[in-house]
Structure formats: structure tokens, C-alpha cells
Write a protein that holds these residues in place. Structure first.
Motif: not given
Lengths: 360, 265
Positions: A91, A211-212, A214, A216, B56-57, B59, B66-70
Motif C-alpha cells: 500500500y 493518500v490512496n 485505489l 478502479l 472506500v470512495l 475521499y 483524506y487517507q485511504e486505509a487497507s
């Protein structure tokens, strides 16, 4: 600053503090516990924060959050713990977060043992987590080099926005050697501003920080992969680090080894050279990028290569790739936590010199 | 006469719409969070964390960093952010599979360390994003794509009550459960969120608000029926209320919220 006798693990911790790293997240595992112990003692003295995480999984994700917030951060662990961190490593590579991860390698697979090993070479250099990514991987062969590489590791991580892994076997972590922390050290690379970090969005001045990793839309993800690949290619061009010993002279055998094993080999080679045997050594310091061209050139000069590792032959594959499939490459490896002794290295080198003689 | 905006988007939300299914309550919960952030005046120093799941979206929907996490790791990521920059307001937005299954270790230990961030836990008793599999909070007998005969208690155990579990920790915290299935309950849940963020703003404690939520798509019900199912099936097992506050005297004793006893009707 005067030279000071320090244990490898503690010197690695102090090097991080000297690199202005104020955050450590980690979980106990032998043989690297002296690093979190040292950080738990030292960080509060310099206004930093130490958190003992509930697992390596959590520690590595705390790294993700702190790096994403724009701060220098590091963790350390040993092989089974590093395996648990691979999710976050992937990640962090995907989200382009600058972090430093130290692996004081112990023998595996599985729970294995707690004695030194170099069997995490594949995991570090080929991508232990999922997806197309690369880490910068640095391998010190002395406590002083561990200190120097640690400080560079933070600059490299910030410069490339990429995780940097410093891998040392348990020997480097546990032994004491004199070290010097250079005064007025300058960053080894330019340090771009971290305007991508989640520091709070004021609605202007920069885009909203996300911070990402992903994507799609397959086309966007492919573009992201292409961007990362270009970055890894730039690392490969600019960040090769290698030490060469006696390659300017004539030699009949090239030894390739890294980390503490390289020092053992060098002792044997020095002794053999004093006896008139012509042997040279190449010691990769960066394992990614791998010093492919240096090894190819040095190997061709000798016509024969001996790779020595504390594994069943992992770096061996990169050496073979460098020299081609028809080139004579011999291997000597020890596992289980056993070390290669200078006498053992000497014996293996002599056998290869004899084989070369016989093949003429 | 000058026009006055009577109702619009909170500044904390972006205006592009969302991907959520019809009848899903994520949208309401997003709005409540954004309103609280706006009203506390902390939007410019707020960072959200969303892990894998239906949010999950997220953000894309909150106008903050924003931070995406696993999957499951949002409390660890939030720990990293908050320890790195204690001046930031940090919240996680997690679903039940994420928080109560794969992320169980991270949520319990973040709460137990007393990390000074806020957790918004959206419990809809199912894995939504992956297509309706059984969650740790799935109700006894509830049919899902991985419990086709209904949740069998001798095989899968009973649903986990996270708010009750977190309330057993001795570390001071604000822990509460609400829902948004009726307007009054949404208003009351907003108040829970406001308190949670206020405690964080004051640097007081870990705070967590569980919000019972519907998933008409994966429950296989029309939205209105889903609201009733939540009320009849989930609410008796997951009581609403404040379970723990950092002040003296409130520890594991759920305080019924005014008006909630009758389902807010």
C-alpha cells in the motif's frame, strides 16, 4: 564527533534520530528488540513519539498514516514480522509514501530461528507484497555503514516518495563496533516539499491531499503503474551502490557477497592474496537496484564467479542474470543461522580456483 | 428581498453525488459528519480515513484531506496521523466487516491506548461492497450470500456487540450507539457525533459512535422495509445509547436517549 562504541541496533536507532525522524512504530521480535527499546528511551528526549503497536500489521499501517501526514517515520522488525508488514508495504509503495523499514534478518522459513540469515533477499527485492512495485533496498556490512545508510535512507525515501528497506543480518544488529555520526551532514538527495501530505486542507494553496492507491478505472491504474515504473527505472539508473575490492587488479575468481558475509569473504580474500592467489570481491550495497553492470564487467574479467550468501541462493539468481546462463557461477550458502567462517570461505574460493585451473 | 439559502450542502461535503445504493443510509451519516465538522469549525484541520468497504470512495465525498486505509487498518493509520500531527482532527469511517472482523485488533488497541481520534462505525450487519456476505454483526438467522440457511449460531457464533466490547476497556473513552432510520434519531446521532468530535477537539479521549445502518440491496428489501427490519431485528440486540463517557460515573451503563425508547416515532 568522536567515535563511539555502539551495538548495531542502537546505532541504527540513533542514526534515525540524527536524520530527524521523530516517530517510531514497532512490535517486539528477536533479534532487533534493541531498536524499539532504544527508540522508546530516546524519542521522548528529542520531542518524538514511540508507539508499541499491537502487531507488525498495525505498526506498518501506523507508518502509512504518519508518512501520509508528511512526517519522517520508521519501523524495524525481523523476518517473520516483516512478512506481516507486506500488506502495508504494498500500500505504501502504491500510495508513494516515504518510509524507512529495517529488517534485521533471521533464519526462516516459518518461525525458523533467531540467528542471522540473508534469506529475505527475494522478499525485499522482488516484492514481498502484491502488485508491481519496487523498494529501494540497502544492505550494510558494518555498523558504521548501517548508520550512514540509515541517514541516506530517509533522504532517498523523501526524494523518490518510496519505501526504503535497510536489510541487515542479525550479526550487524547484534555486534558492537565504533561508529561516528557526521556533524553537519547534508541530505544525499534533494528533498521536495511534501505538498501531497494530509496536513489539513485550507481550500487553497494546493489540491486536496488524498493518500490512496485505489484506481478502479483500469486505464488510470495502468497510468499509475507506468508512473511508478518510470520512478523505479530512475532509481535503477541513479541509486546503484556497490563496493569493489581488488577489481582493478588481475584476478582469476570474482566473489560476490553482501552484508556481513562480504566481510568474512574479504578477510579470506586478503589472506589468499597475500599468498599470491588472485581473487576479487564485489559487494552489492544496493540490492535494488542491483549492480548488474558492475558484476557483469567484473565477472567477465575473471571468467568465474563464486556467490556466497546466508541463504540457499537468492542473490545468486540476480548474479546469474547479470552474467548470462552459460557463465560458470558457483554458490556457497549457509542456512539455519549458521555463519560462513573465513576458513570455510577460503576453502570454497580455493576449490573454485582449482576448478578454473582444471577447466583450462 | 435577498434570497437566503435555507438548506444546502454542508461545506464539509463535496457536491458530486455518491455511488451509494438507493435507500442506503451512508449518505445521511456522511452529511451528519460534515455538519458536525463545519459547526465545530475544524474542517481545515480534519483528515478522514476510510478503509476498504462501501465507504472506500469516501475521499471523493468529504472536502477534507483524506487517507485511504487497507481493510481493517484505519485505526492504525489514524494512530499514525494523529501521533504525527496531534493538531489535526482525525476520524475513521468503518463498516462492520472492516471494524469487527479483520480490524478487530486495531480497533481494540487504538481504543485501549486512548488514541485521540474519532471512530464512526457503520453497522449494517452485512458485507455490502463485496456483495452481501455474512459479517460478525449479522443477525441470528439472517440470510446472506455466505449464510444461505441463515446465520447458524452453533457455527458462526452470536453477533458481536462492538460498543459493549469497547466499553469494557478501562481507558477513558466516549462510546455510543445511534441510528439514522428516523429523522429524530438522525438528529440524536448527530449529537453523539458532535460530542465525539468535541472530546477529540479538547484532546480528551478516544471516541467511537456506532451507527446502525440499512443495506436494502444486500438485505434484499425495499428501503422502507429495511428501516423496519433494522428497528425490529437489530435495535433490540444493539441498544441505542451512550455506553461510556470520560467523565466519572458513566461506565458500561447504557443511557437511553430521550425519545429513542419508542423508536423515535
Amino acid at each position: 564527533m568522536a567515535r563511539k562504541l555502539m551495538k548495531g541496533c542502537e546505532a541504527i536507532g540513533e542514526a534515525a534520530i540524527k536524520a530527524n525522524c521523530k516517530l517510531f512504530f514497532g512490535y517486539p521480535i528477536t533479534p532487533q528488540n534493541e531498536i524499539p527499546e532504544y527508540m522508546s528511551r530516546r524519542l521522548p528526549q528529542v520531542g518524538g513519539t514511540f508507539v508499541q503497536a499491537e502487531s507488525e500489521v498495525a505498526a506498518s499501517n501506523m507508518l502509512y498514516g504518519a508518512a501520509g501526514a508528511g512526517e519522517r517515520v520508521f519501523t524495524s522488525s525481523s523476518s517473520p514480522g516483516i512478512s506481516l508488514m507486506q500488506e502495508a508495504v504494498s500500500y505504501m509503495a502504491g500510495s508513494e509514501l516515504p518510509v524507512v523499514i529495517v529488517n534485521i534478518m533471521r533464519a526462516g522459513p516459518g518461525l525458523g530461528g533467531i540467528l542471522p540469515s540473508q534469506a529475505d533477499y527475494f522478499q525485499s527485492t522482488k516484492g514481498g507484497g502484491h502488485g508491481d512495485y519496487r523498494l529501494l533496498v540497502l544492505a550494510p556490512s558494518s555498523v558504521q555503514e548501517a548508520v550512514d545508510l540509515m541517514q541516506d535512507a530517509f533522504d532517498l525515501a523523501d526524494h523518490y516518495r518510496n519505501p526504503v528497506m535497510v536489510i541487515a543480518d542479525g550479526l550487524i544488529g547484534q555486534m558492537m563496533e565504533p561508529v561516528e555520526f557526521k556533524e553537519d551532514r547534508q541530505p544525499c538527495r534533494s528533498l521536495p516539499s511534501k505538498d501531497w501530505a494530509t496536513t489539513g486542507w485550507k481550500g487553497e494553496g494546493r489540491p486536496r491531499a488524498i493518500v490512496n492507491s485505489l484506481f478502479l478505472d483500469p486505464n488510470l491504474l495502468e497510468r499509475h503503474n507506468e508512473k511508478l515504473t518510470a520512478k523505479y527505472a530512475e532509481m535503477a539508473r541513479n541509486e546503484v551502490r556497490v563496493a569493489e575490492y581488488f577489481t582493478d587488479e588481475d584476478y582469476d575468481l570474482l566473489v560476490v557477497a553482501y552484508g556481513s558475509v562480504a566481510r568474512v569473504c574479504l578477510s579470506a580474500i586478503r589472506q589468499l592474496r597475500a599468498e599470491g592467489k588472485r581473487v576479487a570481491l564485489v559487494r552489492p550495497i544496493s540490492l535494488f537496484p542491483f549492480p548488474t553492470e558492475v558484476i557483469e564487467r567484473a565477472a567477465n574479467k575473471a571468467g568465474r564467479v563464486l556467490v556466497v550468501e546466508l541463504s540457499t541462493g537468492q542473490m545468486l539468481e540476480d548474479v546469474r542474470m547479470a552474467v548470462g546462463k552459460d557463465f560458470p557461477v558457483a554458490f556457497h550458502g549457509r542456512t539455519g543461522g549458521n555463519l560462513v567462517t573465513p576458513d570455510e570461505a577460503r576453502e570454497k574460493i580455493l576449490a573454485q580456483l582449482a576448478a578454473r585451473e582444471a577447466s583450462r | 428581498m435577498k434570497d437566503k439559502l435555507a438548506f444546502g450542502y454542508p461545506e464539509g461535503l463535496t457536491t458530486g453525488g455518491t455511488h451509494y445504493c438507493p435507500g442506503c443510509t451512508h449518505g445521511i451519516i456522511h452529511r451528519l459528519i460534515a455538519e458536525v465538522i463545519d459547526e465545530l469549525g475544524v474542517r481545515e484541520r480534519t483528515v478522514g480515513v476510510s478503509p476498504v468497504g462501501c465507504a472506500v470512495l469516501a475521499y471523493n465525498y468529504f472536502s477534507t484531506d483524506y487517507q485511504e486505509a487497507s481493510h481493517g487498518r484505519a485505526p492504525a493509520v489514524a494512530t499514525g496521523i494523529k501521533r504525527a500531527r496531534p493538531d489535526l482532527m482525525v476520524y475513521t469511517y468503518q463498516g462492520d466487516g472492516d471494524l469487527a472482523s479483520i480490524g478487530m485488533a486495531e480497533i481494540v488497541h487504538a481504543a485501549n491506548r486512548g488514541e485521540k481520534f474519532t471512530v464512526v462505525f457503520v453497522n449494517n450487519a452485512i458485507y455490502g461492497m463485496t456483495g452481501g456476505q455474512m459479517a460478525p454483526t449479522t443477525m441470528p438467522g439472517q440470510v446472506t450470500s455466505t449464510s444461505p440457511r441463515g446465520r447458524e449460531l452453533d457455527l458462526a457464533g452470536h453477533p458481536i456487540r462492538m460498543v459493549e466490547l469497547i466499553s469494557t476497556l478501562h481507558t477513558p473513552a466516549f462510546v455510543a450507539r445511534g441510528t439514522v432510520i428516523r429523522p429524530l434519531q438522525a438528529v440524536q446521532t448527530k449529537e453523539l457525533l458532535r460530542r465525539a468530535f468535541q472530546y477529540q477537539k479538547e484532546g480528551k479521549c478516544f471516541s467511537m459512535v456506532e451507527i446502525l445502518s440499512t443495506c436494502p440491496t444486500n438485505w434484499g428489501m425495499p428501503p422502507a422495509e429495511a428501516l423496519n427490519w433494522l428497528e425490529k431485528t437489530m435495535m433490540p440486540y444493539y441498544p441505542l445509547g451512550v455506553f461510556k463517557t470520560p467523565e466519572e460515573g458513566v461506565d458500561r451503563a447504557p443511557l437511553p436517549l430521550c425519545g429513542l425508547q419508542d423508536g423515535g416515532k
